[in-house]
Design a protein around this motif. Sequence first.
Motif, PDB file in Angstrom:
ATOM      1  N   VAL A  17       0.832  -1.203   0.000  1.00 36.21           N
ATOM      2  CA  VAL A  17       0.000   0.000   0.000  1.00 36.21           C
ATOM      3  C   VAL A  17       0.868   1.255   0.000  1.00 36.21           C
ATOM      4  CG1 VAL A  17      -1.716   1.316   1.303  1.00 36.21           C
ATOM      5  CG2 VAL A  17      -1.951  -1.163   1.080  1.00 36.21           C
ATOM      6  N   LEU A  21       1.085   4.604  -2.483  1.00 38.87           N
ATOM      7  CA  LEU A  21       1.032   5.983  -1.991  1.00 38.87           C
ATOM      8  C   LEU A  21       2.191   6.822  -2.524  1.00 38.87           C
ATOM      9  CD1 LEU A  21      -0.001   5.343   1.722  1.00 38.87           C
ATOM     10  CD2 LEU A  21      -1.352   6.579   0.013  1.00 38.87           C
ATOM     11  N   LEU A  26      -3.238   6.685  -7.439  1.00 35.26           N
ATOM     12  CA  LEU A  26      -3.931   6.238  -6.229  1.00 35.26           C
ATOM     13  C   LEU A  26      -5.241   5.546  -6.555  1.00 35.26           C
ATOM     14  CD1 LEU A  26      -3.461   9.263  -3.781  1.00 35.26           C
ATOM     15  CD2 LEU A  26      -2.037   7.234  -4.044  1.00 35.26           C
ATOM     16  N   LEU A 248      -4.939   1.592  -4.167  1.00 40.37           N
ATOM     17  CA  LEU A 248      -4.596   1.279  -2.782  1.00 40.37           C
ATOM     18  C   LEU A 248      -5.226  -0.044  -2.355  1.00 40.37           C
ATOM     19  CD1 LEU A 248      -5.142   4.828  -1.254  1.00 40.37           C
ATOM     20  CD2 LEU A 248      -2.945   3.657  -1.458  1.00 40.37           C
TER      21      LEU A 248
END
Length: 386
Positions: A17, A21, A26, A248
Amino acid sequence: MIPYGKQDIRQSDIDAVVEVLKSDFLTQGPAVPRFEQAVASHVGAKHAIAVNSATSALHIACLALGLKAGDWLWTSPVTFVASANCGLYCGANIDFVDIDPVSYNLCPKALEKKLAVAEQQNRLPKVVVAVHLCGQPCDMAAIHSLSKRYGFAVIEDASHAIGGKYRGEFIGNGRYSDITVFSFHPVKIVTTAEGGLALTQNSDLARQMDQLRSHGITRDPALMSRESDGPWYYQQTGLGYNYRMTDLQAALGASQMTRLDKYVSRRHELADEYDRLLANLPVKTPVQHPDGYSGRHLYVIRLRLDDINRTRREVFESLRAKGIGVNVHYIPVHTQPFYAQFGFQEGQYPNAENYYSEAISLPLFPGMSADDQREVVAALAEALGV
């Protein structure tokens, strides 16, 4: 509190994740197709469409199959409300088929009888949603055979069942259905925090669901009704929705998929141990059909109420008071107040209602320890008064 379900998050999940980022994407970037491919490859499906929930996946599956006002969708009454609500979103009528009292899944014999009556009344279903309750697959060969005889489409609501198998093949491969739906809610077998996915072997259904999850928009010139104005151009070719999964979520899901088989194996170990520990208590443990290898999402016991001097509520509240996070899966959909407006009432599906009156879901998740499990069983024995 020992919860009935709990996600397993490792450093590798966190790293996946964090990598997103730090990237340029995203929302809809490269992580979503990677996750889709990971699931599709694992189960043997040609196409996978990731969305923001299994409910969304059910909805676009129904739309892709052409479900509309005046049509009928049938499903099991023992399921989460989304398995039926997806038909209402399309303007369709809803009906239910009672469960098999042993597997707790939609009963093929009851389905066959209901179809014969419906054919005489000219109200056959357009879609049947077969729910793999607790992770145990339905009798899909029988349901598929009936779908060919009576002309309805089949959606497998496999929200509980990723990693499970039917007749030796992974659930989701589409051998006996048009579309299969998985859920990735945190208490499910693998998680994307929130999320769902639809799988199919049919390229046209996949194309439709791909557009439906993103406002009905396409950038493919081959699907446009007029010539493109330039490289920026897109067309809305139908009414779609904002059901997209983010990068994500997909990164988390792809990381979790690397442990899917281990998760399911661990769930089986825990379920087998429950079977052993509960053998002398006044409860019915879940029966597993030899044709299936369950995802073992839930471990549901049924109380032998005639053998104990307690109500289900008393047992439930006693367990909660001892820090055991039991739950009940599910309140039959046809008994929900919202569904009364469609003429449904208690007494219509006796197997489903009998199941509900006795059912309690015990904690089951991969990180559960042997001590946790013994604590659950000791608290249950005390709650039962034995």
